[in-house]
Design a protein around this motif. Structure first.
Motif, mmCIF file in Angstrom:
data_model
loop_
_atom_site.group_PDB
_atom_site.id
_atom_site.type_symbol
_atom_site.label_atom_id
_atom_site.label_comp_id
_atom_site.label_asym_id
_atom_site.label_seq_id
_atom_site.Cartn_x
_atom_site.Cartn_y
_atom_site.Cartn_z
ATOM 1 N N HIS A 153 0.809 -1.219 0.000
ATOM 2 C CA HIS A 153 0.000 0.000 0.000
ATOM 3 C C HIS A 153 0.846 1.276 0.000
ATOM 4 C CE1 HIS A 153 -2.858 -3.037 1.541
ATOM 5 N NE2 HIS A 153 -3.797 -2.287 0.988
ATOM 6 N N PHE A 154 2.081 1.189 0.452
ATOM 7 C CA PHE A 154 2.931 2.377 0.559
ATOM 8 C C PHE A 154 4.253 2.119 -0.154
ATOM 9 C CE2 PHE A 154 0.252 2.245 4.342
ATOM 10 C CZ PHE A 154 -0.355 3.497 4.305
ATOM 11 N N SER A 155 4.881 3.194 -0.580
ATOM 12 C CA SER A 155 6.169 3.083 -1.254
ATOM 13 C C SER A 155 7.279 2.817 -0.237
ATOM 14 C CB SER A 155 6.474 4.364 -2.031
ATOM 15 O OG SER A 155 6.593 5.471 -1.142
ATOM 16 N N GLU A 156 8.416 2.382 -0.750
ATOM 17 C CA GLU A 156 9.548 2.097 0.126
ATOM 18 C C GLU A 156 10.068 3.367 0.792
ATOM 19 O OE1 GLU A 156 12.226 0.200 -2.524
ATOM 20 O OE2 GLU A 156 11.437 -1.814 -2.143
ATOM 21 N N GLU A 157 10.041 4.472 0.068
ATOM 22 C CA GLU A 157 10.490 5.738 0.651
ATOM 23 C C GLU A 157 9.583 6.174 1.792
ATOM 24 O OE1 GLU A 157 11.374 10.343 -0.781
ATOM 25 O OE2 GLU A 157 11.010 8.754 -2.238
ATOM 26 N N ALA A 158 8.270 5.977 1.648
ATOM 27 C CA ALA A 158 7.341 6.325 2.717
ATOM 28 C C ALA A 158 7.555 5.434 3.941
ATOM 29 C CB ALA A 158 5.903 6.213 2.212
ATOM 30 N N LEU A 159 7.787 4.153 3.726
ATOM 31 C CA LEU A 159 8.047 3.251 4.845
ATOM 32 C C LEU A 159 9.362 3.585 5.537
ATOM 33 C CD1 LEU A 159 6.903 -0.182 3.354
ATOM 34 C CD2 LEU A 159 5.704 1.237 5.022
ATOM 35 N N LEU A 160 10.351 4.006 4.747
ATOM 36 C CA LEU A 160 11.629 4.392 5.348
ATOM 37 C C LEU A 160 11.458 5.623 6.227
ATOM 38 C CD1 LEU A 160 14.656 3.832 5.533
ATOM 39 C CD2 LEU A 160 14.971 5.260 3.510
ATOM 40 N N ARG A 161 10.719 6.602 5.750
ATOM 41 C CA ARG A 161 10.442 7.782 6.567
ATOM 42 C C ARG A 161 9.654 7.421 7.813
ATOM 43 N NH1 ARG A 161 8.523 12.388 2.173
ATOM 44 N NH2 ARG A 161 10.542 12.659 1.112
ATOM 45 N N ALA A 162 8.694 6.505 7.673
ATOM 46 C CA ALA A 162 7.887 6.108 8.829
ATOM 47 C C ALA A 162 8.746 5.421 9.889
ATOM 48 C CB ALA A 162 6.759 5.180 8.378
ATOM 49 N N SER A 163 9.672 4.571 9.460
ATOM 50 C CA SER A 163 10.539 3.903 10.427
ATOM 51 C C SER A 163 11.425 4.889 11.165
ATOM 52 C CB SER A 163 11.391 2.850 9.727
ATOM 53 O OG SER A 163 12.293 3.451 8.805
ATOM 54 N N VAL A 164 11.968 5.860 10.452
ATOM 55 C CA VAL A 164 12.802 6.873 11.100
ATOM 56 C C VAL A 164 11.969 7.726 12.056
ATOM 57 C CG1 VAL A 164 14.255 8.892 10.678
ATOM 58 C CG2 VAL A 164 14.443 6.900 9.188
ATOM 59 N N LEU A 165 10.737 8.061 11.658
ATOM 60 C CA LEU A 165 9.864 8.847 12.529
ATOM 61 C C LEU A 165 9.515 8.081 13.800
ATOM 62 C CD1 LEU A 165 8.092 11.342 13.035
ATOM 63 C CD2 LEU A 165 6.291 10.225 11.704
ATOM 64 N N VAL A 166 9.197 6.798 13.671
ATOM 65 C CA VAL A 166 8.873 5.994 14.854
ATOM 66 C C VAL A 166 10.112 5.812 15.727
ATOM 67 C CG1 VAL A 166 8.036 3.752 15.640
ATOM 68 C CG2 VAL A 166 6.976 4.846 13.669
ATOM 69 N N PHE A 167 11.277 5.662 15.116
ATOM 70 C CA PHE A 167 12.523 5.618 15.878
ATOM 71 C C PHE A 167 12.666 6.879 16.738
ATOM 72 C CE2 PHE A 167 15.094 2.346 13.388
ATOM 73 C CZ PHE A 167 15.255 1.541 14.488
ATOM 74 N N MET A 168 12.357 8.023 16.149
ATOM 75 C CA MET A 168 12.502 9.285 16.858
ATOM 76 C C MET A 168 11.541 9.363 18.047
ATOM 77 S SD MET A 168 12.200 13.107 15.235
ATOM 78 C CE MET A 168 10.426 12.926 15.011
ATOM 79 N N VAL A 169 10.275 8.960 17.834
ATOM 80 C CA VAL A 169 9.287 8.996 18.913
ATOM 81 C C VAL A 169 9.660 8.009 20.024
ATOM 82 C CG1 VAL A 169 6.862 8.615 19.471
ATOM 83 C CG2 VAL A 169 7.477 9.760 17.346
ATOM 84 N N VAL A 170 10.108 6.808 19.638
ATOM 85 C CA VAL A 170 10.509 5.811 20.630
ATOM 86 C C VAL A 170 11.721 6.291 21.419
ATOM 87 C CG1 VAL A 170 11.442 3.477 20.902
ATOM 88 C CG2 VAL A 170 9.500 3.866 19.396
ATOM 89 N N GLY A 171 12.658 6.950 20.760
ATOM 90 C CA GLY A 171 13.811 7.480 21.472
ATOM 91 C C GLY A 171 13.427 8.535 22.493
ATOM 92 N N LEU A 172 12.476 9.400 22.132
ATOM 93 C CA LEU A 172 12.017 10.412 23.085
ATOM 94 C C LEU A 172 11.337 9.763 24.283
ATOM 95 C CD1 LEU A 172 11.637 13.419 23.734
ATOM 96 C CD2 LEU A 172 9.507 13.345 22.426
ATOM 97 N N ALA A 173 10.513 8.739 24.026
ATOM 98 C CA ALA A 173 9.854 8.046 25.131
ATOM 99 C C ALA A 173 10.846 7.227 25.953
ATOM 100 C CB ALA A 173 8.743 7.150 24.583
ATOM 101 N N MET A 174 11.873 6.688 25.301
ATOM 102 C CA MET A 174 12.873 5.906 26.020
ATOM 103 C C MET A 174 13.650 6.771 26.999
ATOM 104 S SD MET A 174 15.923 3.578 24.381
ATOM 105 C CE MET A 174 14.762 2.757 23.283
ATOM 106 N N ALA A 175 13.860 8.021 26.642
ATOM 107 C CA ALA A 175 14.570 8.919 27.547
ATOM 108 C C ALA A 175 13.759 9.231 28.800
ATOM 109 C CB ALA A 175 14.920 10.215 26.818
#
Length: 276
Positions: A153-175
């Motif tokens: 349903h989504f392009s590889e570039e969109a999934l790559l951006r989504a993974s980086v965005l979720v990484f960022m949110v998880v890192g903020l919550a991990m702190a």
């Protein structure tokens, strides 16, 4: 014994007698050898399955792969020229750097997790094992059921951006996390980011090279995790000793925030079809 008791050594002998029943000598060798034996059996089973089930040639008969000339030089296992040639192909180096940089902070945390689980979360070894099993089950679910449907349903570039965005949110919550319950809520996002990043980047990198270079590119992709295991214990130990657990979240948030800005300003371009 009577003479020793009369000389005042009775309490010492009593303490020694009390020490025996309360601290029995438990054999350590079986507990150490059992995981090694299980790993040996599992590896032997995997070797038998690979020999009997995997075909000798996984390439189709119609695939035309250029073979090396008979009198030409043989390619070595660690050929820097071949590696640099692949990395300098259009669209390869940016994706490979994103793969390495984006997953490195979470790799540091996972390498130090055995120490963090017992020192920071105050978990028993068995409880830490249950948590890692939960992590592994989520990995199988995400890789087997989630990523395939998202890629349709989504392009590889969109999934790559989504993974980086979720990484960022998880890192903020991990702190900000302080208990193991907080970490359990973060595990699904962390697993989704790791699986999506690895699958999408591997797909993009293999599409950007020819069929004859696919094996070399997959080898480069597989070398990212050993690189993390090599640098991770030393760097992760220094960070954990100096700043504690929140530093892993801060580093993950900062790194992926920068990568998200780069991806947003400069879209990734890659080939859709292989060059045969």
């Amino acid at each position: 014994p009577g003479v020793l008791g009369q000389r005042g050594l009775g309490p010492l002998s009593g303490s020694l007698e009390a020490l025996g029943p309360t601290h029995p000598a438990t054999p350590i060798a079986p507990r150490v050898h059992c995981p090694a034996i299980v790993a040996l059996v599992a590896n032997l089973l995997g070797a038998i399955i690979s020999v009997t089930c995997i075909p000798a040639s996984t390439k189709g008969a119609t695939v035309d792969v250029q073979a090396a000339p008979p009198g030409g030089p043989k390619a070595s296992v660690f050929d820097l020229k071949a590696i640099s040639r692949l990395l300098l192909l259009p669209g390869v180096l940016p994706v490979f750097l994103i793969k390495v940089v984006s997953g490195f902070p979470s790799g540091l945390f996972m390498i130090m997790f055995s120490i963090i689980s017992m020192d920071f979360f105050q978990l028993e070894p068995s409880q830490a094992g249950y948590l890692m099993s939960f992590f592994g089950v989520l990995q199988m679910v995400v890789q087997g059921l989630v990523i395939g449907r998202l890629s349709s349903h989504f392009s590889e570039e969109a999934l790559l951006r989504a993974s980086v965005l979720v990484f960022m949110v998880v890192g903020l919550a991990m702190a900000l996390m302080s208990t193991v319950l907080h970490f359990c809520f973060l595990v699904p996002g962390l697993v989704f980011s790791l699986c999506t990043l690895n699958v999408v980047t591997d797909s993009m990198l293999t599409k950007a090279v020819s069929a004859s270079d696919t094996g070399t590119m997959l080898g480069l992709c597989a070398s990212v995790q050993p690189l993390t295991r090599t640098l991770g214990p030393t760097l992760g130990g220094l960070l954990y000793r100096s700043f504690g657990v929140p530093i892993f979240g801060h580093v993950q948030f900062a790194v992926n925030f920068f990568l998200l800005l780069v991806l947003w300003r400069k879209p990734m371009t890659h080939k859709r079809d292989k060059a045969w």
